[in-house]
Write a protein that holds these residues in place. Structure first.
Motif, PDB file in Angstrom:
ATOM      1  N   GLY A 219       0.821  -1.202   0.000  1.00  0.00           N
ATOM      2  CA  GLY A 219       0.000   0.000   0.000  1.00  0.00           C
ATOM      3  C   GLY A 219       0.853   1.250   0.000  1.00  0.00           C
TER       4      GLY A 219
ATOM      5  N   PHE B 248      -6.230   9.461  -7.956  1.00  0.00           N
ATOM      6  CA  PHE B 248      -6.465   8.417  -6.957  1.00  0.00           C
ATOM      7  C   PHE B 248      -6.649   7.052  -7.616  1.00  0.00           C
ATOM      8  N   ASP B 249      -7.301   7.019  -8.756  1.00  0.00           N
ATOM      9  CA  ASP B 249      -7.445   5.743  -9.469  1.00  0.00           C
ATOM     10  C   ASP B 249      -6.076   5.195  -9.853  1.00  0.00           C
TER      11      ASP B 249
ATOM     12  N   THR C 236      -4.251   3.885  -6.773  1.00  0.00           N
ATOM     13  CA  THR C 236      -4.832   2.624  -6.315  1.00  0.00           C
ATOM     14  C   THR C 236      -4.392   1.465  -7.204  1.00  0.00           C
ATOM     15  N   ARG C 237      -4.363   1.686  -8.507  1.00  0.00           N
ATOM     16  CA  ARG C 237      -3.873   0.643  -9.408  1.00  0.00           C
ATOM     17  C   ARG C 237      -2.408   0.322  -9.127  1.00  0.00           C
TER      18      ARG C 237
ATOM     19  N   LYS D  93      -3.617  -0.712  -1.991  1.00  0.00           N
ATOM     20  CA  LYS D  93      -4.282  -0.130  -0.835  1.00  0.00           C
ATOM     21  C   LYS D  93      -3.691   1.234  -0.503  1.00  0.00           C
ATOM     22  N   ILE D  94      -4.568   2.155  -0.138  1.00  0.00           N
ATOM     23  CA  ILE D  94      -4.156   3.466   0.358  1.00  0.00           C
ATOM     24  C   ILE D  94      -4.471   3.499   1.853  1.00  0.00           C
TER      25      ILE D  94
ATOM     26  N   CYS E  54     -12.913  11.352  -2.863  1.00  0.00           N
ATOM     27  CA  CYS E  54     -12.176  10.219  -3.426  1.00  0.00           C
ATOM     28  C   CYS E  54     -11.519   9.374  -2.339  1.00  0.00           C
TER      29      CYS E  54
ATOM     30  N   LEU F  16     -11.609   4.794   0.126  1.00  0.00           N
ATOM     31  CA  LEU F  16     -10.340   4.072   0.211  1.00  0.00           C
ATOM     32  C   LEU F  16      -9.862   3.916   1.646  1.00  0.00           C
TER      33      LEU F  16
END
Length: 255
Positions: free
Chosen positions: A11, A79-80, A83-84, A88-89, A130, A134
Motif C-alpha cells: 500500500g 487516486f485511481d 490505487t492501481r 491499498k491506500i 475520493c 479508500l
C-alpha cells in the motif's frame, strides 16, 4: 533520524501537494517511517522527479501525478492511478494551498477570496470524496491547516478564513466516517521556515520578524520537519485512537 511506525505492509500514503515546502518533507518522513508514498503536484514536475529519487533512496516505492484539486475529474484520475499502482491506500495527507498575499481585509478583492475558497475548501472536498471510500476500514486522513484559525494574525484573512472551513470539513469526516474505521485529524502550523512561510517573511522587515518571534513562547519559527513529524504520527498506527483532533504546531503562539 529514522522512524518506524509500522505502516501496513504494501500500500501507500498519498500526499496531495507533495512538492510544496512542507509537503516534500512530509513525503520524506513518511518514507523514513516505512510507508510507500504517492504524491501529487500542480506544476513543479522537476521537483516531483527529484522527490521520487529521494524516496527511492530511502528504500521505498513512490508514484506521482499532476493534479488540479479544483477539478474533480483530475482528482479522481490521480487516486485511481495510485490505487492501481499500490493496491491499498492507508493514509491521505492534504497539504495543498495557495500563495497568499498578506493584505488588509478591506483591500481583499472578491476574486481573491473566491479563489482561496475554491482551492482550500472545494479542493479538500474533492479529495475527501475520493479518499473516504479508500480509507474506510482503518485508514487515516490528515489535513494541514493553520493555527491562525484560533488566533487571527492581521492581514491573514485569505488563509485563516478558508482554513477554518477546512478544519470543520475534516472534523465532519472524522465524526461521520468513524463508524467505518476511518480517522481524520488536522495539523495547524504557524510560521514555518519553508515554502509559503518563507515567502511571507520576505515581505516583512527585520524588526517585524523580531517581534513575531517574541510573540512565540518558544522564541523561534518552526521547521518543516516539525510539522511533518506531527502529520506522520497522525497518519500512522501510533495514533490509532486519535480522531477529530486539531494538533497545532506553533510553538504555543496561540496561547
Amino acid at each position: 533520524m529514522g522512524l518506524s511506525f509500522e505502516f501496513p505492509e504494501g500500500g501507500a500514503a498519498v500526499v496531495v501537494g507533495g512538492t510544496g515546502g512542507i509537503g516534500q518533507v512530509i513525503c520524506e518522513r513518511l518514507a523514513e517511517a516505512g510507508s510507500n508514498v504517492a504524491f501529487t503536484y500542480r506544476s513543479q514536475a522537476e521537483v516531483a522527479r527529484q522527490l521520487e529519487q529521494t524516496i527511492a533512496g530511502k528504500a521505498r516505492e513512490s508514484a506521482c501525478s499532476a493534479l488540479e484539486v479544483t477539478d474533480p475529474t483530475s482528482v479522481q484520475a490521480a487516486f485511481d492511478g495510485f490505487t492501481r499502482r499500490f493496491g491499498k491506500i492507508h493514509a491521505v495527507v492534504y497539504t495543498t494551498s495557495l500563495e497568499i498575499p498578506q493584505q488588509w481585509f478591506s483591500r481583499v478583492e472578491a476574486s481573491q477570496m473566491e479563489r482561496a475558497l475554491q482551492v482550500n475548501v472545494m479542493g479538500l472536498f474533492n479529495v475527501l470524496q475520493c479518499a473516504i471510500p479508500l480509507l474506510r476500514g482503518g485508514g487515516s486522513f490528515v489535513t494541514v491547516t493553520t493555527s491562525a484559525t484560533k488566533r487571527y494574525p492581521r492581514r491573514d484573512v485569505l488563509s485563516a478564513v478558508p482554513k477554518a472551513a477546512v478544519e470543520m470539513m475534516t472534523l465532519a469526516a472524522a465524526k461521520e466516517e468513524g463508524r467505518y474505521g476511518m480517522r481524520a485529524n488536522c495539523v495547524g502550523p504557524h510560521m514555518i521556515e519553508a515554502g509559503g512561510g518563507t515567502r511571507v517573511l520576505e515581505q516583512v522587515g527585520e524588526e517585524t520578524i523580531r517581534k513575531m518571534k517574541q510573540d512565540i513562547p518558544l522564541g523561534r519559527f518552526g521547521q518543516p520537519r516539525e510539522v511533518a513529524d506531527a502529520v506522520v504520527f497522525l497518519a500512522s498506527p501510533l495514533s490509532s485512537y486519535i480522531s477529530g483532533q486539531i494538533l497545532d504546531a506553533d510553538g504555543a503562539w496561540q496561547v
